[in-house]
Scaffold this motif. Structure first.
Motif, short mmCIF file in Angstrom:
data_model
loop_
_atom_site.label_atom_id
_atom_site.label_comp_id
_atom_site.label_asym_id
_atom_site.label_seq_id
_atom_site.Cartn_x
_atom_site.Cartn_y
_atom_site.Cartn_z
N ASN A 315 0.81 -1.22 0.00
CA ASN A 315 0.00 0.00 0.00
C ASN A 315 0.84 1.27 0.00
O ASN A 315 0.42 2.31 0.51
CB ASN A 315 -0.95 0.01 1.21
CG ASN A 315 -2.15 -0.89 0.99
OD1 ASN A 315 -2.77 -0.85 -0.07
ND2 ASN A 315 -2.47 -1.70 1.98
N ARG A 366 1.98 -1.97 -4.62
CA ARG A 366 2.23 -0.70 -5.30
C ARG A 366 3.57 -0.76 -6.02
O ARG A 366 4.61 -0.86 -5.38
CB ARG A 366 2.23 0.45 -4.29
CG ARG A 366 0.94 0.60 -3.47
CD ARG A 366 -0.18 1.25 -4.27
NE ARG A 366 -1.29 1.61 -3.39
CZ ARG A 366 -1.42 2.80 -2.80
NH1 ARG A 366 -0.51 3.75 -2.98
NH2 ARG A 366 -2.46 3.04 -2.01
N THR A 371 3.03 7.08 -7.09
CA THR A 371 2.03 6.34 -6.35
C THR A 371 0.67 7.02 -6.45
O THR A 371 0.59 8.25 -6.54
CB THR A 371 2.46 6.18 -4.87
OG1 THR A 371 1.63 5.22 -4.24
CG2 THR A 371 2.42 7.50 -4.12
N ASP A 373 -3.46 6.61 -4.98
CA ASP A 373 -4.42 5.93 -4.10
C ASP A 373 -5.73 5.76 -4.87
O ASP A 373 -6.61 6.62 -4.83
CB ASP A 373 -4.64 6.75 -2.83
CG ASP A 373 -5.55 6.06 -1.83
OD1 ASP A 373 -6.09 4.98 -2.17
OD2 ASP A 373 -5.74 6.59 -0.73
N ARG A 375 -8.11 3.73 -4.35
CA ARG A 375 -9.26 3.39 -3.53
C ARG A 375 -10.00 4.62 -3.01
O ARG A 375 -11.23 4.65 -3.03
CB ARG A 375 -8.82 2.56 -2.32
CG ARG A 375 -8.22 1.21 -2.61
CD ARG A 375 -8.05 0.47 -1.29
NE ARG A 375 -7.28 -0.76 -1.39
CZ ARG A 375 -6.01 -0.88 -0.99
NH1 ARG A 375 -5.39 0.18 -0.48
NH2 ARG A 375 -5.39 -2.03 -1.08
N ASP A 377 -8.73 8.27 -3.22
CA ASP A 377 -8.43 9.61 -3.73
C ASP A 377 -9.20 9.84 -5.03
O ASP A 377 -8.83 9.34 -6.09
CB ASP A 377 -6.93 9.75 -3.97
CG ASP A 377 -6.54 11.12 -4.52
OD1 ASP A 377 -7.42 12.01 -4.61
OD2 ASP A 377 -5.35 11.29 -4.86
#
Length: 436
Positions: A315, A366, A371, A373, A375, A377
Protein backbone atom coordinates in the motif's frame (compact mmCIF):
# COMPACT_ATOMS: atom_id res chain seq x y z
CA UNK A 1 3.78 -8.41 -14.30
CA UNK A 2 4.08 -11.96 -13.05
CA UNK A 3 1.56 -13.02 -10.46
CA UNK A 4 1.15 -15.72 -7.91
CA UNK A 5 1.35 -19.47 -7.98
CA UNK A 6 3.99 -19.99 -10.71
CA UNK A 7 6.61 -18.73 -8.23
CA UNK A 8 6.14 -21.95 -6.25
CA UNK A 9 8.35 -23.45 -8.94
CA UNK A 10 11.28 -21.60 -7.36
CA UNK A 11 11.35 -24.27 -4.66
CA UNK A 12 10.41 -27.19 -6.90
CA UNK A 13 13.16 -26.63 -9.47
CA UNK A 14 16.17 -25.40 -7.48
CA UNK A 15 18.43 -28.06 -9.01
CA UNK A 16 17.71 -27.12 -12.65
CA UNK A 17 20.26 -25.22 -14.78
CA UNK A 18 22.81 -25.72 -17.52
CA UNK A 19 26.13 -24.10 -18.42
CA UNK A 20 26.86 -22.89 -21.95
CA UNK A 21 28.71 -20.13 -23.75
CA UNK A 22 27.78 -16.42 -23.80
CA UNK A 23 27.83 -14.44 -27.02
CA UNK A 24 30.30 -11.52 -26.83
CA UNK A 25 28.12 -9.35 -29.07
CA UNK A 26 27.44 -5.83 -27.83
CA UNK A 27 24.52 -3.71 -29.00
CA UNK A 28 25.33 -0.89 -31.37
CA UNK A 29 21.96 0.85 -31.14
CA UNK A 30 21.13 3.47 -28.49
CA UNK A 31 19.93 1.96 -25.23
CA UNK A 32 16.18 1.84 -24.71
CA UNK A 33 15.14 3.32 -21.37
CA UNK A 34 11.42 2.85 -20.79
CA UNK A 35 8.41 2.80 -18.54
CA UNK A 36 5.53 0.36 -18.81
CA UNK A 37 1.77 0.26 -18.31
CA UNK A 38 -1.04 -2.00 -19.45
CA UNK A 39 -4.59 -1.27 -20.53
CA UNK A 40 -6.85 -3.10 -18.09
CA UNK A 41 -4.54 -2.44 -15.15
CA UNK A 42 -4.36 1.32 -15.62
CA UNK A 43 -7.04 2.67 -17.96
CA UNK A 44 -10.23 2.48 -15.91
CA UNK A 45 -13.64 2.56 -17.62
CA UNK A 46 -13.20 -1.17 -18.18
CA UNK A 47 -15.27 -2.65 -21.03
CA UNK A 48 -16.64 -6.19 -21.03
CA UNK A 49 -13.73 -8.63 -21.06
CA UNK A 50 -12.51 -11.86 -19.50
CA UNK A 51 -10.87 -9.93 -16.64
CA UNK A 52 -13.85 -7.64 -16.11
CA UNK A 53 -15.94 -10.79 -15.72
CA UNK A 54 -13.44 -12.32 -13.29
CA UNK A 55 -13.59 -9.14 -11.22
CA UNK A 56 -17.38 -9.08 -11.23
CA UNK A 57 -17.56 -12.80 -10.38
CA UNK A 58 -15.03 -12.31 -7.58
CA UNK A 59 -12.91 -15.25 -8.60
CA UNK A 60 -10.06 -16.40 -6.36
CA UNK A 61 -7.69 -13.76 -7.79
CA UNK A 62 -9.95 -10.85 -6.92
CA UNK A 63 -9.28 -9.22 -3.56
CA UNK A 64 -11.07 -5.92 -4.18
CA UNK A 65 -13.20 -4.19 -6.87
CA UNK A 66 -11.69 -2.60 -9.95
CA UNK A 67 -13.17 0.91 -9.44
CA UNK A 68 -11.56 3.18 -12.08
CA UNK A 69 -7.98 2.07 -11.54
CA UNK A 70 -5.77 5.15 -12.09
CA UNK A 71 -7.88 6.29 -15.08
CA UNK A 72 -5.07 6.42 -17.62
CA UNK A 73 -7.87 6.61 -20.18
CA UNK A 74 -8.37 10.27 -19.18
CA UNK A 75 -4.91 11.07 -17.71
CA UNK A 76 -2.71 9.73 -20.49
CA UNK A 77 -1.46 13.10 -21.70
CA UNK A 78 -0.09 14.08 -18.30
CA UNK A 79 1.27 10.58 -17.63
CA UNK A 80 3.11 10.54 -20.95
CA UNK A 81 4.53 13.95 -20.08
CA UNK A 82 5.73 12.54 -16.74
CA UNK A 83 7.53 9.81 -18.65
CA UNK A 84 9.08 12.41 -20.93
CA UNK A 85 10.40 14.32 -17.92
CA UNK A 86 12.16 11.16 -16.76
CA UNK A 87 14.13 11.11 -19.99
CA UNK A 88 12.91 7.70 -21.18
CA UNK A 89 12.79 6.98 -24.90
CA UNK A 90 10.26 4.10 -24.77
CA UNK A 91 6.69 4.13 -23.47
CA UNK A 92 5.02 0.73 -23.22
CA UNK A 93 1.24 0.36 -23.24
CA UNK A 94 -1.33 -2.05 -24.63
CA UNK A 95 -4.05 -1.46 -27.19
CA UNK A 96 -6.98 -3.24 -25.62
CA UNK A 97 -8.88 -5.49 -27.98
CA UNK A 98 -11.92 -5.46 -25.66
CA UNK A 99 -12.04 -1.67 -25.92
CA UNK A 100 -11.79 -1.30 -29.68
CA UNK A 101 -13.95 -4.30 -30.71
CA UNK A 102 -16.67 -4.56 -28.05
CA UNK A 103 -18.77 -6.83 -30.29
CA UNK A 104 -17.72 -9.10 -33.16
CA UNK A 105 -16.87 -6.99 -36.19
CA UNK A 106 -18.00 -3.75 -34.51
CA UNK A 107 -15.09 -1.34 -34.16
CA UNK A 108 -15.42 1.55 -31.70
CA UNK A 109 -13.97 4.50 -33.61
CA UNK A 110 -13.92 6.73 -30.52
CA UNK A 111 -11.69 4.26 -28.71
CA UNK A 112 -9.42 3.95 -31.73
CA UNK A 113 -9.16 7.74 -31.74
CA UNK A 114 -8.11 7.56 -28.09
CA UNK A 115 -5.26 5.19 -28.95
CA UNK A 116 -4.38 7.38 -31.93
CA UNK A 117 -3.89 10.24 -29.49
CA UNK A 118 -1.86 8.09 -27.09
CA UNK A 119 0.51 7.17 -29.92
CA UNK A 120 0.70 10.80 -31.06
CA UNK A 121 1.55 12.01 -27.54
CA UNK A 122 4.22 9.32 -27.14
CA UNK A 123 5.85 10.14 -30.48
CA UNK A 124 5.58 13.92 -29.97
CA UNK A 125 7.31 13.47 -26.60
CA UNK A 126 10.28 11.92 -28.37
CA UNK A 127 9.59 8.35 -27.28
CA UNK A 128 9.04 5.14 -29.19
CA UNK A 129 5.78 3.34 -28.50
CA UNK A 130 6.15 -0.21 -27.28
CA UNK A 131 2.74 -1.63 -28.11
CA UNK A 132 1.47 -4.82 -26.52
CA UNK A 133 -1.22 -6.53 -28.57
CA UNK A 134 -2.39 -8.83 -25.78
CA UNK A 135 -1.80 -8.10 -22.08
CA UNK A 136 -4.00 -10.98 -20.80
CA UNK A 137 -7.32 -9.36 -21.78
CA UNK A 138 -9.77 -10.27 -24.54
CA UNK A 139 -13.37 -9.16 -25.24
CA UNK A 140 -16.32 -10.70 -23.45
CA UNK A 141 -17.67 -12.05 -26.73
CA UNK A 142 -14.41 -13.96 -27.20
CA UNK A 143 -14.89 -15.43 -23.73
CA UNK A 144 -18.39 -16.48 -24.82
CA UNK A 145 -16.96 -18.43 -27.76
CA UNK A 146 -14.44 -20.24 -25.55
CA UNK A 147 -11.47 -17.91 -25.19
CA UNK A 148 -8.20 -19.74 -25.83
CA UNK A 149 -10.05 -23.04 -25.87
CA UNK A 150 -11.38 -22.16 -29.32
CA UNK A 151 -9.72 -22.04 -32.73
CA UNK A 152 -12.07 -19.17 -33.54
CA UNK A 153 -10.07 -17.01 -31.14
CA UNK A 154 -6.96 -17.46 -33.29
CA UNK A 155 -8.63 -15.95 -36.35
CA UNK A 156 -10.32 -13.17 -34.39
CA UNK A 157 -7.08 -12.33 -32.56
CA UNK A 158 -5.10 -12.09 -35.77
CA UNK A 159 -7.77 -9.91 -37.40
CA UNK A 160 -7.49 -7.50 -34.49
CA UNK A 161 -3.68 -7.62 -34.64
CA UNK A 162 -3.79 -6.69 -38.33
CA UNK A 163 -6.11 -3.77 -37.54
CA UNK A 164 -3.81 -2.41 -34.82
CA UNK A 165 -0.52 -2.93 -36.63
CA UNK A 166 -1.81 -1.45 -39.87
CA UNK A 167 -2.99 1.62 -37.96
CA UNK A 168 0.24 2.24 -36.02
CA UNK A 169 2.87 1.11 -38.50
CA UNK A 170 5.50 3.68 -39.35
CA UNK A 171 5.69 5.20 -35.85
CA UNK A 172 8.85 3.37 -34.84
CA UNK A 173 6.89 1.01 -32.60
CA UNK A 174 8.42 -1.93 -30.79
CA UNK A 175 5.82 -4.69 -30.78
CA UNK A 176 5.05 -7.18 -28.02
CA UNK A 177 2.63 -9.82 -29.27
CA UNK A 178 1.61 -11.55 -26.03
CA UNK A 179 2.54 -10.55 -22.49
CA UNK A 180 3.95 -13.41 -20.39
CA UNK A 181 2.20 -16.22 -22.30
CA UNK A 182 2.77 -18.95 -19.73
CA UNK A 183 1.48 -16.90 -16.79
CA UNK A 184 -1.37 -15.65 -18.99
CA UNK A 185 -2.76 -19.15 -19.38
CA UNK A 186 -2.04 -20.12 -15.78
CA UNK A 187 -4.20 -17.18 -14.71
CA UNK A 188 -6.88 -18.24 -17.19
CA UNK A 189 -7.07 -21.66 -15.55
CA UNK A 190 -7.00 -20.18 -12.03
CA UNK A 191 -9.91 -17.86 -12.85
CA UNK A 192 -12.04 -20.44 -14.66
CA UNK A 193 -11.49 -19.16 -18.18
CA UNK A 194 -9.78 -22.37 -19.26
CA UNK A 195 -9.89 -25.94 -17.98
CA UNK A 196 -6.45 -26.99 -16.79
CA UNK A 197 -6.34 -30.15 -18.89
CA UNK A 198 -6.78 -28.02 -22.01
CA UNK A 199 -3.61 -26.01 -21.41
CA UNK A 200 -1.51 -27.73 -24.10
CA UNK A 201 -3.98 -26.83 -26.84
CA UNK A 202 -4.30 -23.25 -25.60
CA UNK A 203 -0.51 -22.94 -25.50
CA UNK A 204 -0.35 -24.19 -29.08
CA UNK A 205 -2.80 -21.46 -30.10
CA UNK A 206 -0.66 -18.76 -28.46
CA UNK A 207 2.36 -20.09 -30.31
CA UNK A 208 0.38 -20.01 -33.56
CA UNK A 209 -0.79 -16.41 -33.16
CA UNK A 210 2.66 -15.18 -32.16
CA UNK A 211 4.30 -16.80 -35.16
CA UNK A 212 1.66 -15.41 -37.51
CA UNK A 213 1.75 -11.97 -35.87
CA UNK A 214 5.53 -11.80 -36.19
CA UNK A 215 5.31 -12.29 -39.95
CA UNK A 216 2.32 -9.94 -40.19
CA UNK A 217 4.11 -7.13 -38.37
CA UNK A 218 7.24 -7.46 -40.47
CA UNK A 219 5.16 -7.33 -43.64
CA UNK A 220 3.18 -4.26 -42.54
CA UNK A 221 5.85 -2.45 -40.49
CA UNK A 222 9.23 -3.39 -41.99
CA UNK A 223 12.18 -2.87 -39.69
CA UNK A 224 10.10 -3.01 -36.51
CA UNK A 225 11.33 -5.00 -33.53
CA UNK A 226 8.94 -7.79 -32.50
CA UNK A 227 8.97 -10.12 -29.51
CA UNK A 228 7.04 -11.53 -26.57
CA UNK A 229 8.11 -10.99 -22.97
CA UNK A 230 8.43 -13.91 -20.60
CA UNK A 231 8.07 -13.89 -16.82
CA UNK A 232 11.38 -15.18 -15.49
CA UNK A 233 10.79 -17.76 -12.77
CA UNK A 234 14.03 -18.62 -10.93
CA UNK A 235 15.43 -22.08 -11.60
CA UNK A 236 12.35 -23.17 -13.56
CA UNK A 237 12.63 -21.11 -16.72
CA UNK A 238 13.92 -23.93 -18.89
CA UNK A 239 10.79 -25.94 -18.18
CA UNK A 240 8.49 -22.97 -18.81
CA UNK A 241 10.22 -21.95 -22.04
CA UNK A 242 9.39 -25.31 -23.57
CA UNK A 243 5.71 -24.36 -23.72
CA UNK A 244 6.20 -21.16 -25.69
CA UNK A 245 9.54 -19.43 -26.15
CA UNK A 246 11.43 -22.41 -27.50
CA UNK A 247 8.71 -22.83 -30.12
CA UNK A 248 8.98 -19.24 -31.39
CA UNK A 249 12.75 -18.75 -31.19
CA UNK A 250 12.97 -18.06 -34.92
CA UNK A 251 10.23 -15.41 -34.58
CA UNK A 252 11.90 -13.14 -32.01
CA UNK A 253 13.92 -10.01 -32.72
CA UNK A 254 15.04 -9.89 -29.09
CA UNK A 255 14.52 -11.94 -25.95
CA UNK A 256 12.16 -9.98 -23.71
CA UNK A 257 12.20 -10.88 -20.04
CA UNK A 258 10.36 -9.69 -16.94
CA UNK A 259 12.39 -10.04 -13.77
CA UNK A 260 10.91 -9.43 -10.32
CA UNK A 261 11.91 -12.16 -7.89
CA UNK A 262 15.16 -14.04 -7.45
CA UNK A 263 16.33 -16.80 -5.18
CA UNK A 264 19.49 -17.90 -3.39
CA UNK A 265 20.25 -20.33 -0.62
CA UNK A 266 19.93 -17.46 1.86
CA UNK A 267 16.80 -15.98 0.24
CA UNK A 268 13.83 -18.16 -0.64
CA UNK A 269 11.32 -15.42 0.19
CA UNK A 270 9.89 -15.46 -3.34
CA UNK A 271 7.49 -18.08 -2.03
CA UNK A 272 5.43 -15.16 -0.65
CA UNK A 273 4.47 -14.30 -4.22
CA UNK A 274 2.49 -17.54 -4.37
CA UNK A 275 0.00 -16.07 -1.88
CA UNK A 276 -0.01 -12.63 -3.54
CA UNK A 277 2.03 -11.02 -0.74
CA UNK A 278 4.60 -9.63 -3.17
CA UNK A 279 5.81 -6.94 -0.78
CA UNK A 280 7.13 -9.63 1.58
CA UNK A 281 9.61 -10.88 -1.00
CA UNK A 282 13.19 -9.85 -0.25
CA UNK A 283 14.56 -8.39 -3.50
CA UNK A 284 17.43 -10.22 -5.19
CA UNK A 285 18.97 -7.64 -7.56
CA UNK A 286 21.87 -9.84 -8.63
CA UNK A 287 19.34 -12.30 -10.03
CA UNK A 288 18.65 -10.07 -13.01
CA UNK A 289 22.24 -10.68 -14.11
CA UNK A 290 21.71 -14.45 -14.10
CA UNK A 291 18.36 -14.15 -15.87
CA UNK A 292 20.04 -12.14 -18.63
CA UNK A 293 22.93 -14.59 -18.78
CA UNK A 294 20.51 -17.49 -19.06
CA UNK A 295 19.05 -16.05 -22.27
CA UNK A 296 22.42 -14.90 -23.58
CA UNK A 297 23.54 -18.51 -23.35
CA UNK A 298 20.27 -20.02 -24.52
CA UNK A 299 19.91 -17.74 -27.54
CA UNK A 300 23.44 -16.61 -28.51
CA UNK A 301 23.36 -13.57 -30.74
CA UNK A 302 19.82 -12.55 -29.82
CA UNK A 303 19.58 -9.11 -28.16
CA UNK A 304 18.16 -8.95 -24.63
CA UNK A 305 15.55 -6.50 -23.32
CA UNK A 306 14.29 -6.24 -19.73
CA UNK A 307 10.67 -5.47 -20.59
CA UNK A 308 9.55 -5.30 -16.94
CA UNK A 309 11.32 -4.87 -13.61
CA UNK A 310 10.05 -3.24 -10.44
CA UNK A 311 9.37 -3.55 -6.72
CA UNK A 312 6.02 -3.83 -4.92
CA UNK A 313 5.37 -2.13 -1.61
CA UNK A 314 2.52 -2.76 0.80
CA UNK A 315 0.00 0.00 0.00
CA UNK A 316 2.89 2.36 -0.65
CA UNK A 317 4.31 1.98 2.85
CA UNK A 318 8.05 1.87 3.45
CA UNK A 319 9.58 -1.59 3.60
CA UNK A 320 10.41 -2.72 7.15
CA UNK A 321 14.02 -3.39 6.09
CA UNK A 322 14.45 0.20 4.88
CA UNK A 323 15.18 -0.83 1.28
CA UNK A 324 13.73 1.91 -0.92
CA UNK A 325 12.40 1.98 -4.45
CA UNK A 326 15.40 4.02 -5.53
CA UNK A 327 17.77 1.48 -3.89
CA UNK A 328 16.00 -1.30 -5.78
CA UNK A 329 16.22 0.56 -9.08
CA UNK A 330 19.89 1.47 -8.79
CA UNK A 331 20.88 -2.00 -7.64
CA UNK A 332 19.12 -3.68 -10.57
CA UNK A 333 20.59 -1.24 -13.08
CA UNK A 334 24.02 -1.98 -11.60
CA UNK A 335 23.56 -5.66 -12.43
CA UNK A 336 22.24 -4.86 -15.92
CA UNK A 337 25.44 -2.87 -16.45
CA UNK A 338 27.45 -5.79 -15.11
CA UNK A 339 25.77 -8.00 -17.71
CA UNK A 340 26.64 -5.47 -20.40
CA UNK A 341 30.25 -5.31 -19.21
CA UNK A 342 30.46 -9.10 -19.44
CA UNK A 343 29.48 -9.05 -23.11
CA UNK A 344 25.74 -9.58 -22.97
CA UNK A 345 23.84 -7.70 -25.66
CA UNK A 346 21.37 -5.86 -23.41
CA UNK A 347 19.51 -3.27 -25.47
CA UNK A 348 16.77 -2.02 -23.15
CA UNK A 349 15.19 -1.74 -19.71
CA UNK A 350 11.61 -0.79 -18.79
CA UNK A 351 10.48 0.05 -15.29
CA UNK A 352 7.19 -1.47 -14.15
CA UNK A 353 5.35 0.70 -13.76
CA UNK A 354 4.96 4.42 -14.36
CA UNK A 355 2.10 4.63 -11.85
CA UNK A 356 0.48 2.27 -9.39
CA UNK A 357 -2.34 0.26 -10.94
CA UNK A 358 -4.75 -2.64 -10.49
CA UNK A 359 -2.51 -5.63 -9.92
CA UNK A 360 -4.90 -8.26 -11.27
CA UNK A 361 -7.31 -8.16 -8.36
CA UNK A 362 -5.74 -5.85 -5.81
CA UNK A 363 -4.48 -2.31 -5.27
CA UNK A 364 -2.34 -3.39 -2.32
CA UNK A 365 0.89 -4.11 -4.25
CA UNK A 366 2.23 -0.70 -5.30
CA UNK A 367 4.74 -0.80 -8.16
CA UNK A 368 4.57 2.79 -9.42
CA UNK A 369 7.30 5.36 -9.83
CA UNK A 370 4.34 7.59 -9.07
CA UNK A 371 2.03 6.34 -6.35
CA UNK A 372 -1.74 6.71 -6.66
CA UNK A 373 -4.42 5.93 -4.10
CA UNK A 374 -7.01 4.41 -6.41
CA UNK A 375 -9.26 3.39 -3.53
CA UNK A 376 -9.94 6.69 -1.78
CA UNK A 377 -8.43 9.61 -3.73
CA UNK A 378 -11.11 10.85 -6.11
CA UNK A 379 -8.55 13.07 -7.85
CA UNK A 380 -6.21 10.11 -8.49
CA UNK A 381 -3.27 12.40 -7.81
CA UNK A 382 0.09 11.07 -8.97
CA UNK A 383 2.71 11.50 -6.23
CA UNK A 384 6.36 10.92 -7.09
CA UNK A 385 8.30 8.32 -5.13
CA UNK A 386 12.02 8.63 -4.44
CA UNK A 387 12.65 6.52 -7.55
CA UNK A 388 11.51 9.29 -9.90
CA UNK A 389 14.62 11.38 -9.27
CA UNK A 390 16.75 8.24 -9.18
CA UNK A 391 15.54 7.04 -12.58
CA UNK A 392 16.02 10.47 -14.11
CA UNK A 393 19.59 10.51 -12.80
CA UNK A 394 20.31 6.98 -14.00
CA UNK A 395 19.10 7.76 -17.51
CA UNK A 396 21.07 11.00 -17.70
CA UNK A 397 24.19 9.23 -16.44
CA UNK A 398 23.77 6.11 -18.63
CA UNK A 399 23.47 4.02 -15.48
CA UNK A 400 25.18 3.97 -12.11
CA UNK A 401 28.67 5.48 -11.93
CA UNK A 402 31.82 3.39 -11.82
CA UNK A 403 32.49 2.33 -8.27
CA UNK A 404 28.82 2.10 -7.26
CA UNK A 405 28.26 -0.43 -4.49
CA UNK A 406 24.81 -2.03 -4.41
CA UNK A 407 22.82 -1.45 -1.25
CA UNK A 408 21.85 -5.14 -1.28
CA UNK A 409 24.85 -7.40 -1.92
CA UNK A 410 24.63 -10.62 -3.92
CA UNK A 411 22.88 -13.53 -2.27
CA UNK A 412 24.77 -16.60 -1.13
CA UNK A 413 24.70 -19.16 -3.94
CA UNK A 414 22.13 -17.75 -6.34
CA UNK A 415 19.87 -20.35 -7.89
CA UNK A 416 18.17 -18.00 -10.34
CA UNK A 417 19.59 -20.13 -13.16
CA UNK A 418 19.64 -23.33 -11.14
CA UNK A 419 23.00 -24.44 -9.80
CA UNK A 420 24.64 -22.84 -12.82
CA UNK A 421 24.34 -19.40 -11.26
CA UNK A 422 25.75 -20.72 -7.98
CA UNK A 423 28.67 -22.61 -9.47
CA UNK A 424 29.55 -19.88 -11.97
CA UNK A 425 28.85 -16.61 -10.10
CA UNK A 426 29.45 -13.15 -11.49
CA UNK A 427 32.61 -11.44 -10.26
CA UNK A 428 31.72 -9.12 -7.43
CA UNK A 429 32.60 -6.38 -7.30
CA UNK A 430 33.16 -6.09 -11.00
CA UNK A 431 33.20 -3.61 -13.87
CA UNK A 432 30.10 -1.85 -15.16
CA UNK A 433 29.44 -0.69 -18.70
CA UNK A 434 27.45 2.45 -19.52
CA UNK A 435 24.00 1.88 -21.02
CA UNK A 436 23.65 3.93 -24.17
Amino acid sequence: MVRGKPVILVVVALLAGMLAGVSPAVATTPFFWGVATSGYQAEGSAPDSNWRRYEQAKTSSIKEPYLQSVDFRHHYAEDIDRAKQLGVNVFRFSVEWARIEPRPGQVDQAELAYYDDVVRHVVDAGMRPMITLDHWVYPGWVADQGGWDSDRTVDAWLANARRVVDRYKGFGAIWITINEPTVYLQNETANGGLAGWKLPWAQARLVKVHRAAYDLIHSLDPGALVSSNTAYIPAAQGILDASFLDQVRDKLDFAGLDYYYGASLDNLSAIHAASGEFWKVTPQPDGIYYALRYYARKFPGLPLYVVENGMPTDNGNARPDGYTRSDHLRDHIYWVQRAKADGMNVIGYNYWSLTDNYEWGSYQPRFGLYTVDARSDATLTRRPTDAVAAYRQLIAGHGVPAGYTPVRPPGFCSVVDGLGSCLDPARYPGPVAPLG
